[in-house]
Design a protein around this motif. Structure first.
Motif, PDB file in Angstrom:
ATOM      1  N   ARG A  63       2.123  -0.828   4.503  1.00  0.00           N
ATOM      2  CA  ARG A  63       1.094  -0.398   5.593  1.00  0.00           C
ATOM      3  C   ARG A  63       1.401  -1.077   7.053  1.00  0.00           C
ATOM      4  NH1 ARG A  63      -3.103   2.337   3.981  1.00  0.00           N
ATOM      5  NH2 ARG A  63      -3.566   2.361   1.717  1.00  0.00           N
ATOM      6  N   ALA A  64       1.918  -2.377   7.059  1.00  0.00           N
ATOM      7  CA  ALA A  64       2.216  -2.917   8.078  1.00  0.00           C
ATOM      8  C   ALA A  64       3.480  -2.374   8.977  1.00  0.00           C
ATOM      9  CB  ALA A  64       2.541  -4.643   7.914  1.00  0.00           C
ATOM     10  N   ASP A  65       4.397  -1.626   7.942  1.00  0.00           N
ATOM     11  CA  ASP A  65       5.413  -1.168   8.480  1.00  0.00           C
ATOM     12  C   ASP A  65       5.140   0.632   8.976  1.00  0.00           C
ATOM     13  OD1 ASP A  65       8.017  -1.130   9.316  1.00  0.00           O
ATOM     14  OD2 ASP A  65       8.708   0.064   7.620  1.00  0.00           O
ATOM     15  N   GLY A  66       3.952   0.887   8.927  1.00  0.00           N
ATOM     16  CA  GLY A  66       3.286   1.907   9.283  1.00  0.00           C
ATOM     17  C   GLY A  66       3.599   3.366   8.093  1.00  0.00           C
ATOM     18  N   TRP A  67       3.737   2.735   6.881  1.00  0.00           N
ATOM     19  CA  TRP A  67       3.709   3.744   5.806  1.00  0.00           C
ATOM     20  C   TRP A  67       1.990   4.084   5.202  1.00  0.00           C
ATOM     21  CZ3 TRP A  67       8.026   5.701   3.338  1.00  0.00           C
ATOM     22  CH2 TRP A  67       9.341   5.004   3.773  1.00  0.00           C
ATOM     23  N   GLU A  68       1.927   5.222   5.019  1.00  0.00           N
ATOM     24  CA  GLU A  68       0.386   5.646   4.093  1.00  0.00           C
ATOM     25  C   GLU A  68       0.730   5.113   2.668  1.00  0.00           C
ATOM     26  OE1 GLU A  68      -2.181   6.304   5.555  1.00  0.00           O
ATOM     27  OE2 GLU A  68      -1.518   6.607   7.464  1.00  0.00           O
ATOM     28  N   ALA A  69      -0.466   4.557   2.020  1.00  0.00           N
ATOM     29  CA  ALA A  69      -0.181   4.137   0.747  1.00  0.00           C
ATOM     30  C   ALA A  69      -1.356   4.412  -0.018  1.00  0.00           C
ATOM     31  CB  ALA A  69       0.041   2.598   0.555  1.00  0.00           C
ATOM     32  N   VAL A  70      -1.250   4.926  -1.430  1.00  0.00           N
ATOM     33  CA  VAL A  70      -2.213   5.493  -2.269  1.00  0.00           C
ATOM     34  C   VAL A  70      -1.916   4.435  -3.743  1.00  0.00           C
ATOM     35  CG1 VAL A  70      -3.521   6.891  -3.441  1.00  0.00           C
ATOM     36  CG2 VAL A  70      -2.700   7.616  -1.492  1.00  0.00           C
ATOM     37  N   ARG A  71      -2.758   3.552  -4.207  1.00  0.00           N
ATOM     38  CA  ARG A  71      -2.585   2.887  -5.421  1.00  0.00           C
ATOM     39  C   ARG A  71      -3.242   3.374  -6.603  1.00  0.00           C
ATOM     40  NH1 ARG A  71      -4.184  -3.652  -5.945  1.00  0.00           N
ATOM     41  NH2 ARG A  71      -3.874  -3.437  -3.763  1.00  0.00           N
ATOM     42  N   SER A  72      -2.551   3.137  -7.704  1.00  0.00           N
ATOM     43  CA  SER A  72      -3.065   3.678  -9.127  1.00  0.00           C
ATOM     44  C   SER A  72      -2.538   2.682 -10.284  1.00  0.00           C
ATOM     45  CB  SER A  72      -2.777   5.389  -9.187  1.00  0.00           C
ATOM     46  OG  SER A  72      -1.302   5.328  -9.356  1.00  0.00           O
ATOM     47  N   VAL A  73      -3.245   2.804 -11.438  1.00  0.00           N
ATOM     48  CA  VAL A  73      -2.761   2.076 -12.513  1.00  0.00           C
ATOM     49  C   VAL A  73      -3.005   3.110 -13.850  1.00  0.00           C
ATOM     50  CG1 VAL A  73      -3.239  -0.017 -13.737  1.00  0.00           C
ATOM     51  CG2 VAL A  73      -3.628  -0.085 -11.660  1.00  0.00           C
ATOM     52  N   ARG A  74      -1.915   3.145 -14.331  1.00  0.00           N
ATOM     53  CA  ARG A  74      -1.785   3.871 -15.704  1.00  0.00           C
ATOM     54  C   ARG A  74      -0.951   2.966 -16.719  1.00  0.00           C
ATOM     55  NH1 ARG A  74       0.549   9.153 -12.861  1.00  0.00           N
ATOM     56  NH2 ARG A  74      -1.026   9.990 -12.079  1.00  0.00           N
ATOM     57  N   ASP A  75      -1.763   2.935 -17.782  1.00  0.00           N
ATOM     58  CA  ASP A  75      -1.169   2.266 -18.832  1.00  0.00           C
ATOM     59  C   ASP A  75      -0.790   0.782 -18.584  1.00  0.00           C
ATOM     60  OD1 ASP A  75      -1.722   4.399 -20.610  1.00  0.00           O
ATOM     61  OD2 ASP A  75       0.340   5.079 -20.721  1.00  0.00           O
ATOM     62  N   ASN A 109       8.495  14.922   6.921  1.00  0.00           N
ATOM     63  CA  ASN A 109       7.153  15.106   6.080  1.00  0.00           C
ATOM     64  C   ASN A 109       6.096  14.397   6.475  1.00  0.00           C
ATOM     65  OD1 ASN A 109       8.435  17.114   4.225  1.00  0.00           O
ATOM     66  ND2 ASN A 109       9.923  15.421   3.544  1.00  0.00           N
ATOM     67  N   ALA A 110       5.170  14.996   6.183  1.00  0.00           N
ATOM     68  CA  ALA A 110       3.889  14.259   6.580  1.00  0.00           C
ATOM     69  C   ALA A 110       3.130  13.396   5.512  1.00  0.00           C
ATOM     70  CB  ALA A 110       2.622  15.626   6.537  1.00  0.00           C
ATOM     71  N   ARG A 111       1.984  12.519   6.241  1.00  0.00           N
ATOM     72  CA  ARG A 111       1.421  11.736   5.340  1.00  0.00           C
ATOM     73  C   ARG A 111       0.839  12.067   4.243  1.00  0.00           C
ATOM     74  NH1 ARG A 111      -3.910  10.158   8.734  1.00  0.00           N
ATOM     75  NH2 ARG A 111      -4.219   9.265   6.477  1.00  0.00           N
ATOM     76  N   PRO A 112       0.871  11.304   2.739  1.00  0.00           N
ATOM     77  CA  PRO A 112       0.050  11.632   1.628  1.00  0.00           C
ATOM     78  C   PRO A 112      -1.205  12.235   1.830  1.00  0.00           C
ATOM     79  CG  PRO A 112       0.520   9.546   1.610  1.00  0.00           C
ATOM     80  CD  PRO A 112       0.917   9.815   2.911  1.00  0.00           C
ATOM     81  N   GLU A 113      -2.019  11.882   2.425  1.00  0.00           N
ATOM     82  CA  GLU A 113      -3.203  12.349   2.497  1.00  0.00           C
ATOM     83  C   GLU A 113      -3.542  13.501   3.461  1.00  0.00           C
ATOM     84  OE1 GLU A 113      -4.336   9.660  -0.383  1.00  0.00           O
ATOM     85  OE2 GLU A 113      -5.562  11.248   0.427  1.00  0.00           O
ATOM     86  N   ALA A 114      -2.526  13.672   4.247  1.00  0.00           N
ATOM     87  CA  ALA A 114      -2.691  15.108   5.013  1.00  0.00           C
ATOM     88  C   ALA A 114      -2.284  16.114   4.383  1.00  0.00           C
ATOM     89  CB  ALA A 114      -1.601  14.634   6.264  1.00  0.00           C
ATOM     90  N   ALA A 115      -2.721  17.350   5.249  1.00  0.00           N
ATOM     91  CA  ALA A 115      -2.502  18.687   4.437  1.00  0.00           C
ATOM     92  C   ALA A 115      -2.164  19.752   5.441  1.00  0.00           C
ATOM     93  CB  ALA A 115      -3.683  19.016   3.764  1.00  0.00           C
ATOM     94  N   PRO A 116      -0.529  19.385   5.766  1.00  0.00           N
ATOM     95  CA  PRO A 116       0.259  20.258   6.625  1.00  0.00           C
ATOM     96  C   PRO A 116       0.223  21.705   5.904  1.00  0.00           C
ATOM     97  CG  PRO A 116       1.647  18.905   5.591  1.00  0.00           C
ATOM     98  CD  PRO A 116       0.298  18.539   5.000  1.00  0.00           C
ATOM     99  N   SER A 117       0.508  22.720   6.766  1.00  0.00           N
ATOM    100  CA  SER A 117       0.855  24.006   6.450  1.00  0.00           C
ATOM    101  C   SER A 117       2.190  24.095   5.773  1.00  0.00           C
ATOM    102  CB  SER A 117       0.799  25.196   7.709  1.00  0.00           C
ATOM    103  OG  SER A 117      -0.658  25.120   7.960  1.00  0.00           O
ATOM    104  N   PRO A 118       2.406  24.834   4.996  1.00  0.00           N
ATOM    105  CA  PRO A 118       3.895  25.147   4.296  1.00  0.00           C
ATOM    106  C   PRO A 118       4.788  25.760   5.467  1.00  0.00           C
ATOM    107  CG  PRO A 118       2.667  26.890   3.425  1.00  0.00           C
ATOM    108  CD  PRO A 118       1.550  25.786   4.108  1.00  0.00           C
TER     109      PRO A 118
END
Length: 231
Positions: A63-75, A109-118
């Protein structure tokens, strides 16, 4: 900027995030069987922090370097999906003493939470069908390069199904979905985990404005997208 230079910049940025989170890590770029994908790993056997602690440091670094981030946990595996405009996106998997990453340079490419047009004109006839077919098949190939595809199914009411599998595939469903998620994130899709607690199958909710929304399932060496085209 050439594709090679873009890829090198992408690797350098991701590696910097790994070493910021785990300063003693030795980072190694790994061979990837996925075309255009980047795989790397950082390891420090002296680092005894929990995966949660390492992930917190990694999330702070990206995040400090300007990335968007989404965390998850599986198994029990902590994962961090990232994306950054002009760089690309991918998925970190974190364990004690180790951080692994698989992703794809995005070239704008756009951020993970964004929704750009194809990229195809969404007003043109058949554009959503072509976009969802191309991008889901790309995600499946990113996870299982030798996958074969049956005919895509499109219903009159907007329902869609795109699938692919490799009978010889030995990766876990977790690994398949993580690689496909990384591809979709890098191509502007919003990806959220949607675990099935009573099965070894894995799935994620995926959506992109102007294209489609639905579920991407990983099971038995393959991936299947089931959803609806955008209105």
């Amino acid at each position: 900027m050439s594709a090679e230079r873009d890829s090198a910049r992408f690797v350098a940025k991701v590696t910097a995030c790994v070493t910021a989170a785990m300063p003693g890590a030795v980072c190694v770029e790994l061979d990837s069987v996925v075309e255009d994908a980047v795989s790397l790993a950082g390891y420090d056997e002296a680092d005894k922090r929990s995966a949660e602690e390492v992930t917190a440091a990694l999330e702070e670094a990206v995040r400090a370097d300007g990335w968007e981030a989404v965390r998850s946990v599986r198994d029990g595996m902590t994962m961090l999906k990232i994306a950054r405009e002009g760089l690309g996106g991918g998925v970190f998997s974190v364990q004690e003493s180790a951080i692994a990453f698989t992703g794809i340079p995005g070239y704008g490419n756009a951020r993970p939470e964004a929704a750009p047009s194809p990229s195809p004109d969404p007003a043109s006839p058949g554009a959503p069908r072509r976009a969802v077919s191309a991008e889901m098949r790309g995600a499946i190939r990113a996870a299982a390069p030798r996958a074969v595809h049956p005919r895509d199914e499109f219903e009159d009411d907007g329902g869609v199904r795109v699938a692919g599998w490799d009978p010889q595939e030995r990766q876990s469903n977790e690994e398949l979905l993580a690689k496909a998620d990384g591809y979709l994130t890098a191509h502007g899709w919003q990806v959220s985990p949607d675990m099935w607690e009573d099965s070894e199958d894995r799935s994620a909710v995926v959506r992109k404005a102007g294209v489609a929304s639905g579920w991407l399932h990983a099971a038995n060496g393959g991936l299947t997208f089931v959803g609806r085209l955008a209105d």
